[in-house]
Design a protein around this motif. Sequence first.
Motif, PDB file in Angstrom:
ATOM      1  N   MET A  61      60.841  33.898-103.472  1.00 24.50           N
ATOM      2  CA  MET A  61      60.325  32.537-103.682  1.00 24.50           C
ATOM      3  C   MET A  61      58.854  32.557-104.075  1.00 24.50           C
ATOM      4  O   MET A  61      58.443  31.904-105.033  1.00 24.50           O
ATOM      5  N   ILE A  62      58.017  33.311-103.303  1.00 24.47           N
ATOM      6  CA  ILE A  62      56.588  33.313-103.580  1.00 24.47           C
ATOM      7  C   ILE A  62      56.308  33.852-104.983  1.00 24.47           C
ATOM      8  O   ILE A  62      55.430  33.349-105.691  1.00 24.47           O
ATOM      9  N   GLU A  63      57.094  34.871-105.394  1.00 27.10           N
ATOM     10  CA  GLU A  63      56.866  35.473-106.715  1.00 27.10           C
ATOM     11  C   GLU A  63      56.970  34.456-107.836  1.00 27.10           C
ATOM     12  O   GLU A  63      56.329  34.606-108.886  1.00 27.10           O
ATOM     13  N   SER A  64      57.755  33.423-107.637  1.00 30.02           N
ATOM     14  CA  SER A  64      57.962  32.430-108.697  1.00 30.02           C
ATOM     15  C   SER A  64      56.911  31.323-108.685  1.00 30.02           C
ATOM     16  O   SER A  64      56.890  30.474-109.587  1.00 30.02           O
ATOM     17  N   MET A  65      56.031  31.324-107.709  1.00 28.97           N
ATOM     18  CA  MET A  65      55.006  30.278-107.621  1.00 28.97           C
ATOM     19  C   MET A  65      53.858  30.574-108.569  1.00 28.97           C
ATOM     20  O   MET A  65      53.588  31.728-108.914  1.00 28.97           O
ATOM     21  N   GLY A  66      53.151  29.549-108.987  1.00 28.99           N
ATOM     22  CA  GLY A  66      52.103  29.689-109.982  1.00 28.99           C
ATOM     23  C   GLY A  66      50.788  30.206-109.427  1.00 28.99           C
ATOM     24  O   GLY A  66      50.581  30.259-108.207  1.00 28.99           O
ATOM     25  N   ASN A  67      49.884  30.586-110.340  1.00 24.52           N
ATOM     26  CA  ASN A  67      48.548  31.032-109.938  1.00 24.52           C
ATOM     27  C   ASN A  67      47.859  29.971-109.089  1.00 24.52           C
ATOM     28  O   ASN A  67      47.922  28.768-109.401  1.00 24.52           O
ATOM     29  N   ASN A  68      47.207  30.392-108.029  1.00 21.71           N
ATOM     30  CA  ASN A  68      46.417  29.532-107.135  1.00 21.71           C
ATOM     31  C   ASN A  68      47.249  28.525-106.349  1.00 21.71           C
ATOM     32  O   ASN A  68      46.690  27.655-105.675  1.00 21.71           O
ATOM     33  N   SER A  69      48.567  28.643-106.388  1.00 26.80           N
ATOM     34  CA  SER A  69      49.405  27.674-105.677  1.00 26.80           C
ATOM     35  C   SER A  69      49.278  27.800-104.155  1.00 26.80           C
ATOM     36  O   SER A  69      49.574  26.849-103.427  1.00 26.80           O
ATOM     37  N   LEU A  70      48.843  28.963-103.665  1.00 22.05           N
ATOM     38  CA  LEU A  70      48.640  29.166-102.228  1.00 22.05           C
ATOM     39  C   LEU A  70      47.149  29.330-101.899  1.00 22.05           C
ATOM     40  O   LEU A  70      46.795  29.929-100.880  1.00 22.05           O
ATOM     41  N   PHE A  71      46.298  28.776-102.738  1.00 25.31           N
ATOM     42  CA  PHE A  71      44.860  28.993-102.603  1.00 25.31           C
ATOM     43  C   PHE A  71      44.340  28.580-101.228  1.00 25.31           C
ATOM     44  O   PHE A  71      43.518  29.279-100.621  1.00 25.31           O
ATOM     45  N   THR A  72      44.800  27.454-100.706  1.00 20.02           N
ATOM     46  CA  THR A  72      44.281  26.959 -99.425  1.00 20.02           C
ATOM     47  C   THR A  72      45.145  27.356 -98.233  1.00 20.02           C
ATOM     48  O   THR A  72      44.783  27.055 -97.088  1.00 20.02           O
ATOM     49  N   ARG A  73      46.265  28.027 -98.465  1.00 14.82           N
ATOM     50  CA  ARG A  73      47.226  28.287 -97.386  1.00 14.82           C
ATOM     51  C   ARG A  73      46.617  29.130 -96.268  1.00 14.82           C
ATOM     52  O   ARG A  73      46.765  28.813 -95.083  1.00 14.82           O
ATOM     53  N   TRP A  74      45.984  30.230 -96.587  1.00 15.45           N
ATOM     54  CA  TRP A  74      45.410  31.110 -95.572  1.00 15.45           C
ATOM     55  C   TRP A  74      43.897  31.257 -95.747  1.00 15.45           C
ATOM     56  O   TRP A  74      43.292  32.204 -95.251  1.00 15.45           O
ATOM     57  N   ARG A  75      43.261  30.320 -96.425  1.00 21.49           N
ATOM     58  CA  ARG A  75      41.855  30.469 -96.784  1.00 21.49           C
ATOM     59  C   ARG A  75      40.932  30.116 -95.624  1.00 21.49           C
ATOM     60  O   ARG A  75      41.043  29.031 -95.034  1.00 21.49           O
ATOM     61  N   PRO A  76      39.982  31.002 -95.266  1.00 20.98           N
ATOM     62  CA  PRO A  76      38.988  30.662 -94.253  1.00 20.98           C
ATOM     63  C   PRO A  76      38.068  29.530 -94.731  1.00 20.98           C
ATOM     64  O   PRO A  76      37.762  29.426 -95.923  1.00 20.98           O
ATOM     65  N   VAL A  77      37.630  28.705 -93.800  1.00 20.64           N
ATOM     66  CA  VAL A  77      36.676  27.645 -94.126  1.00 20.64           C
ATOM     67  C   VAL A  77      35.363  27.800 -93.375  1.00 20.64           C
ATOM     68  O   VAL A  77      34.334  27.287 -93.815  1.00 20.64           O
ATOM     69  N   SER A  78      35.387  28.494 -92.234  1.00 21.10           N
ATOM     70  CA  SER A  78      34.164  28.609 -91.425  1.00 21.10           C
ATOM     71  C   SER A  78      33.490  29.964 -91.584  1.00 21.10           C
ATOM     72  O   SER A  78      32.622  30.322 -90.786  1.00 21.10           O
ATOM     73  N   HIS A  79      33.873  30.703 -92.614  1.00 16.33           N
ATOM     74  CA  HIS A  79      33.277  31.999 -92.929  1.00 16.33           C
ATOM     75  C   HIS A  79      32.736  31.991 -94.352  1.00 16.33           C
ATOM     76  O   HIS A  79      33.208  31.237 -95.205  1.00 16.33           O
ATOM     77  N   PHE A  80      31.776  32.875 -94.605  1.00  8.82           N
ATOM     78  CA  PHE A  80      31.206  33.006 -95.945  1.00  8.82           C
ATOM     79  C   PHE A  80      32.262  33.596 -96.874  1.00  8.82           C
ATOM     80  O   PHE A  80      32.863  34.636 -96.583  1.00  8.82           O
ATOM     81  N   ILE A  81      32.456  32.929 -98.020  1.00 10.18           N
ATOM     82  CA  ILE A  81      33.494  33.345 -98.954  1.00 10.18           C
ATOM     83  C   ILE A  81      33.099  32.923-100.364  1.00 10.18           C
ATOM     84  O   ILE A  81      32.422  31.904-100.557  1.00 10.18           O
ATOM     85  N   ALA A  82      33.465  33.726-101.364  1.00 12.89           N
ATOM     86  CA  ALA A  82      33.182  33.378-102.757  1.00 12.89           C
ATOM     87  C   ALA A  82      33.982  32.140-103.147  1.00 12.89           C
ATOM     88  O   ALA A  82      34.998  31.826-102.526  1.00 12.89           O
ATOM     89  N   PRO A  83      33.554  31.430-104.185  1.00 13.91           N
ATOM     90  CA  PRO A  83      34.307  30.242-104.602  1.00 13.91           C
ATOM     91  C   PRO A  83      35.761  30.562-104.942  1.00 13.91           C
ATOM     92  O   PRO A  83      36.668  29.777-104.647  1.00 13.91           O
ATOM     93  N   ALA A  84      35.998  31.703-105.572  1.00 10.88           N
ATOM     94  CA  ALA A  84      37.336  32.125-105.975  1.00 10.88           C
ATOM     95  C   ALA A  84      37.225  33.569-106.451  1.00 10.88           C
ATOM     96  O   ALA A  84      36.129  34.135-106.539  1.00 10.88           O
TER      97      ALA A  84
END
Length: 599
Positions: free
Chosen positions: A1-24
């Motif tokens: 299933m995941i293989e068929s999903m588009g680029n960036n479709s899971l961008f926010t799924r496991w993304r840290p918010v309270s740590h320093f991270i590049a924009p993308a």
Amino acid sequence: MIESMGNNSLFTRWRPVSHFIAPAGWMNDPCGMMYDPTRDIYHLMYQWHPNHVNWGNISWGHATSKDLVTWTDVRGWEGSQAEALVTGPVGSYDDLGIFSGTAQPVNLQGEIDGTLLIFYTSVSKLPTNWQIPYQNGTETQSFAISTDGGETWTKHENNPVIANPPAGWNITGWRDPFFEAWPEMDALLGNTEPHFYAVFGSGIKGVGPRIPFYSAPANDLMNWTFLGALWEPAANTSLGSVLETGSYAFNFEVSNFFSLNDDDGNVHYYVNMGTEGGNVTLHPRAQWGLWNEGLMSRRENGSARFTPVAGGAVDWGLLYAVTSFNDTKNNRRVQWGWAFEEMPDFVLTQQGYQGCFALPRELFVKTSKGVVNADGNLTTLGNNRLVEHGDGTFTAYTLGIRPLPEVVSGIRNGSMQRNYAAGPVSSSAVVASGSSHMEIAATFSNFSGAAGLTVAASPGGEEYTTIYFDPSSRTVNVNRSYSSSIDGFTNYTVTGYFYPYRFAKTGIEDVTMQVFLDGSLLEVYVNDRFSLTTRIYPGRNDSTGFGVWVSDGASVEMSKMAAWTGLANVFPERPLNSSSELVFDTAEQTNNYTWWLGN
């Protein structure tokens, strides 16, 4: 299933918010961290490959902060706007990479006048790896200068500043300059005029890893002199037991040095280094981040000799490329490190980025007096430098580590705090539902077996992660066997050595765990002298339960437990979805994909 999903479709799924991270895109080593006293601002840069999910044509990204809590991308977050340093034209000394380095708020005469100075590794040949023959001229060392607070950078016209590695060394690598003023070293070497000192990550093939050591007069930072290696560890050795002190392996990267004073004003000398090729059963990764404390002396040739007397892992998990800077605003040593992903290829383009940094950490000399060695396991050449006293007790000195207190307070801002019932525990229980961005703190004592915390648990128990101390092996462990219901994610148990002190007057110390879960990033701190960073990727949105865990037949006393749910976003000027278009480099751009993968 995941293989068929588009680029960036899971961008926010496991993304840290309270740590320093590049924009993308891809990010790795922290670089160029410094405090600029002329503008009262902190700078932090990072290895970056924007618009790609893998390492490649590496540049530096850049963000600034007033308080080390919230950050602003320099020039903007979209696309590659945040780039500070980029590769040069084809055929130049840095056309294939701006590798890691450090920065100081000084000009080339060592003066604080608003100038900012970057010292970086310029790369003109690839591939490079400690396991393959080194191509002469691959890495040189260069300066970049800013006079507008880091908005723009100019590479020095006489780059490279240092063009050749130490003569006679058949090197495994030679990169990642770390440079600072070091008054204690001036005194040791008898330098009456202030100097800056620099170290690099390196090694000699078939001999062992090395930290080459350089100096330059503070008033002439173009004039560097090689002083020799700080010390000469043999290949694939360790200071003490590998379980307690890790492996020196075969090559050092991102090496750095610093001095810290203990509570009595005594100076302690430390080095940090990333080591390559030292994977063992308890640490399957081929990279370690290590620290050593050493005695510093002057060699007959006038250089410095570092003799290790204690050491351990900077972080017992996946944190790597760990470096630090002198926070002159607060007179402390602050450490940053890179946490890469542990996900299979079929998720990379769907996530659209890789990597972030752990929380910034304060390093200090942790002094524990009145320690007794009742079981004989308080070892020399281990995690502690020991001083024995006439009454049979010891003072144990080790490298203390804790997340910066004001950063913890800052990311708790706006969260919901709750305290939970304490007391004896003999069975595991999920006590509440939290979120994917939370902190948990708990204190334990009287372990009869392995015990600790459960996080990221689903209501039906399909997914969960356990974090526990095992007194039988003196280890802190993160069991990820059931962390994700999605097949393919790395799920081995991460193990780190932790030896609780026994005090003559009060007995065995309590074990206090401070855990931060931020998207996929999981950080564990214990008793201000242990850290472990890893990744988990729950497949269910409802895997947010947390509680206490005890092994079968065991019991533990829990004296307190608190949780903060909904940690703050440290890049408030970015949208939560800051994804960018992903591109794939051509065969021509990558030398037929021998320089980097291209995606």
